[in-house]
Scaffold this motif. Structure first.
Motif, short mmCIF file in Angstrom:
data_model
loop_
_atom_site.label_atom_id
_atom_site.label_comp_id
_atom_site.label_asym_id
_atom_site.label_seq_id
_atom_site.Cartn_x
_atom_site.Cartn_y
_atom_site.Cartn_z
N ARG A 1 -7.93 31.07 4.22
CA ARG A 1 -7.35 30.30 5.33
C ARG A 1 -6.60 29.08 4.83
O ARG A 1 -5.49 28.79 5.28
CB ARG A 1 -8.45 29.86 6.30
CG ARG A 1 -8.84 30.94 7.29
CD ARG A 1 -9.46 30.35 8.53
NE ARG A 1 -10.78 29.81 8.29
CZ ARG A 1 -11.20 28.62 8.71
NH1 ARG A 1 -10.38 27.82 9.37
NH2 ARG A 1 -12.43 28.22 8.46
N VAL A 2 -7.19 28.33 3.90
CA VAL A 2 -6.50 27.12 3.43
C VAL A 2 -5.32 27.50 2.52
O VAL A 2 -4.29 26.80 2.52
CB VAL A 2 -7.46 26.15 2.72
CG1 VAL A 2 -8.53 25.65 3.68
CG2 VAL A 2 -8.11 26.77 1.49
N ILE A 3 -5.44 28.57 1.78
CA ILE A 3 -4.35 29.00 0.91
C ILE A 3 -3.17 29.48 1.76
O ILE A 3 -2.00 29.23 1.42
CB ILE A 3 -4.83 30.11 -0.04
CG1 ILE A 3 -5.81 29.52 -1.07
CG2 ILE A 3 -3.66 30.77 -0.75
CD1 ILE A 3 -6.55 30.57 -1.88
N ALA A 4 -3.44 30.15 2.87
CA ALA A 4 -2.38 30.66 3.74
C ALA A 4 -1.53 29.55 4.33
O ALA A 4 -0.39 29.79 4.76
CB ALA A 4 -2.98 31.51 4.86
N ALA A 5 -2.06 28.33 4.36
CA ALA A 5 -1.31 27.20 4.92
C ALA A 5 -0.36 26.56 3.90
O ALA A 5 0.43 25.69 4.25
CB ALA A 5 -2.28 26.14 5.44
N ARG A 6 -0.44 27.00 2.65
CA ARG A 6 0.42 26.43 1.61
C ARG A 6 1.78 27.15 1.60
O ARG A 6 1.90 28.26 2.12
CB ARG A 6 -0.24 26.56 0.24
CG ARG A 6 -1.69 26.10 0.16
CD ARG A 6 -1.90 24.65 0.57
NE ARG A 6 -1.32 23.70 -0.36
CZ ARG A 6 -2.00 23.13 -1.37
NH1 ARG A 6 -3.27 23.45 -1.59
NH2 ARG A 6 -1.40 22.25 -2.16
N PRO A 7 2.79 26.57 0.96
CA PRO A 7 4.11 27.23 0.90
C PRO A 7 4.02 28.60 0.23
O PRO A 7 3.18 28.84 -0.64
CB PRO A 7 4.94 26.26 0.05
CG PRO A 7 4.28 24.93 0.23
CD PRO A 7 2.82 25.22 0.37
N ALA A 8 4.91 29.51 0.63
CA ALA A 8 4.87 30.89 0.15
C ALA A 8 4.99 30.95 -1.37
O ALA A 8 4.28 31.74 -2.02
CB ALA A 8 5.99 31.70 0.81
N GLU A 9 5.88 30.18 -1.95
CA GLU A 9 6.05 30.20 -3.41
C GLU A 9 4.78 29.73 -4.11
O GLU A 9 4.39 30.27 -5.14
CB GLU A 9 7.23 29.33 -3.80
CG GLU A 9 7.57 29.38 -5.28
CD GLU A 9 8.80 28.56 -5.62
OE1 GLU A 9 9.07 28.38 -6.83
OE2 GLU A 9 9.50 28.11 -4.69
N TRP A 10 4.13 28.73 -3.54
CA TRP A 10 2.87 28.21 -4.08
C TRP A 10 1.81 29.30 -4.04
O TRP A 10 1.07 29.50 -5.01
CB TRP A 10 2.45 27.00 -3.26
CG TRP A 10 1.31 26.20 -3.78
CD1 TRP A 10 1.37 25.04 -4.49
CD2 TRP A 10 -0.10 26.48 -3.60
NE1 TRP A 10 0.10 24.59 -4.78
CE2 TRP A 10 -0.82 25.44 -4.24
CE3 TRP A 10 -0.82 27.49 -2.97
CZ2 TRP A 10 -2.21 25.40 -4.26
CZ3 TRP A 10 -2.20 27.45 -2.99
CH2 TRP A 10 -2.88 26.42 -3.63
N GLN A 11 1.72 30.00 -2.92
CA GLN A 11 0.72 31.06 -2.78
C GLN A 11 0.94 32.17 -3.81
O GLN A 11 -0.01 32.68 -4.40
CB GLN A 11 0.77 31.66 -1.38
CG GLN A 11 0.35 30.72 -0.26
CD GLN A 11 0.37 31.41 1.08
OE1 GLN A 11 -0.19 32.49 1.25
NE2 GLN A 11 1.03 30.81 2.06
#
Length: 294
Positions: A144-154
Motif C-alpha cells: 500500500r505505501v509503495i503503491a503511493a510512490r512515483p511509478a519510476e521509484w516503484q
C-alpha cells in the motif's frame, strides 16, 4: 499530534496496517521528518516492545498466582488449582515471544513509505536490525505505501528487491519472494538477470496464462542453476491439489502462447549442460510430455 507522533504511536502499537494509514496521510514535510527520525527510533521501539512484553508476562504470572491462591483457599489442592488454571481464558490469552518483535513490521512499513530513494527503502526493508528474528514481511501494508510512490521509484524498488533474493526457503516463507514478484508484476519492470529470482519464481505455483513474468522468465528456467532441484518432484496435477509446472508449461504450448519447439530446445540445452539426475529430472519429464503431444 503531528505526523511523526502519529507514525511513532502506530509503531508503538505494533500495528503495521495502522502505520501504513498514517504514512499515507503525511505531507511532504512530515514524510521528510519521519525519514530523518526513523533510524534513531529503532532502539527505543525495540526497548518499548520488550518492556510491554515483560509487563504483560509479569501481569499474567500475577493473575496465575491470584487464581491458584483463591482456588486453594476454596478447598482445592495446589495440583488441582494449577490444573484448573490451564483451562482458563486468561491462561490461553496470547503473550507469545513474537510480541517482543512486533515493532519490526511497522518500522519496515514506515521506511518503505517515507524514505526518499528506492535504494534506501530496499536497504531499510531488509535492514540487519530487522533480520533473523522470525518476522515475516507485512506484505499488504508494504504494498500500500509503495503503491503511493512515483511509478519510476516503484520500478526501481522492484528490481532492487528482486536482486536481494537468494533462492532460500526462508525467503519463500517470510514474504520476500512474494514482495519481489508482486512488485515486478505491478510495475512491469524488466526482471533483473538474477538466477535466484528464477528459482524463487519456480518455487511458487504457476499461473502462466496471466502472469506477466512468464514471457521474461520461462526461457531462464532452462538456464538458472537450482530450478531443476526445486522442480524435481513435479508431476501432472491429478490428485495433487495444486497446479504443476509440467502441466502449466504444456498448456501454454497447447494454447500457442509459446512454441513447443522452444521448450523442447530449452530442455535439450539443459541436458547438454549436464548435471545430476536430480537436477535434470524435471526437464526429462517435461521433454517427454512435450514430445508425446507433438
Amino acid at each position: 499530534m503531528n505526523g511523526w507522533e502519529r507514525v511513532a504511536e502506530a509503531v508503538g502499537a505494533g500495528d503495521a496496517s495502522r502505520t501504513a494509514d498514517e504514512v499515507l496521510r503525511l505531507d511532504a514535510a512530515e514524510r521528510r521528518e519521519v525519514a530523518h527520525r526513523l533510524p534513531h527510533h529503532i532502539g527505543p521501539a525495540r526497548e518499548a516492545a520488550h518492556a510491554r512484553f515483560d509487563n504483560l508476562r509479569a501481569e499474567k504470572e500475577r493473575a496465575r498466582e491470584r487464581f491458584v491462591a483463591a482456588e486453594v483457599a476454596g478447598g482445592l489442592s495446589m495440583e488441582e488449582a494449577v490444573h484448573r488454571w490451564w483451562t482458563t481464558e486468561v491462561h490461553h490469552s496470547q503473550v507469545g515471544w513474537r510480541m517482543r518483535d512486533n515493532w519490526i513490521a511497522p518500522l519496515r512499513v514506515a521506511g518503505a513509505g517515507a524514505l526518499g530513494g528506492a535504494a534506501a527503502a530496499a536497504a531499510w526493508i531488509f535492514r540487519r536490525d530487522f533480520s533473523g528474528r522470525g518476522e515475516d514481511l507485512p506484505l499488504e501494508p508494504l504494498l500500500r505505501v509503495i503503491a503511493a510512490r512515483p511509478a519510476e521509484w516503484q520500478a526501481d524498488l522492484a528490481v532492487r528487491v528482486a536482486g536481494r533474493l537468494r533462492g532460500t526457503r526462508r525467503q519463500l516463507e517470510d514474504g520476500t519472494v512474494a514482495l519481489a514478484l508482486e512488485l515486478l508484476r505491478r510495475t512491469g519492470a524488466p526482471p533483473p538477470d538474477h538466477e535466484p529470482l528464477v528459482v524463487a519464481w519456480a518455487s511458487t505455483e504457476p499461473d502462466l496464462q496471466v502472469d506477466p513474468l512468464a514471457e521474461h522468465l520461462i526461457p531462464r528456467l532452462f538456464e538458472a542453476e537450482g530450478v531443476g532441484r526445486v522442480l524435481r518432484d513435479e508431476r501432472d496435477d491429478e490428485g495433487r491439489g495444486r497446479r504443476s509446472w509440467l502441466r502449466a508449461l504444456r498448456d501454454l504450448a497447447d494454447a500457442g502462447r509459446i512454441e513447443r519447439e522452444a521448450l523442447v530446445d530449452g530442455c535439450v540445452r539443459r541436458f547438454l549442460r549436464g548435471g545430476s539426475a536430480t537436477d535434470l529430472r524435471f526437464f526429462v519429464r517435461l521433454h517427454d510430455r512435450l514430445w508425446v503431444l507433438k
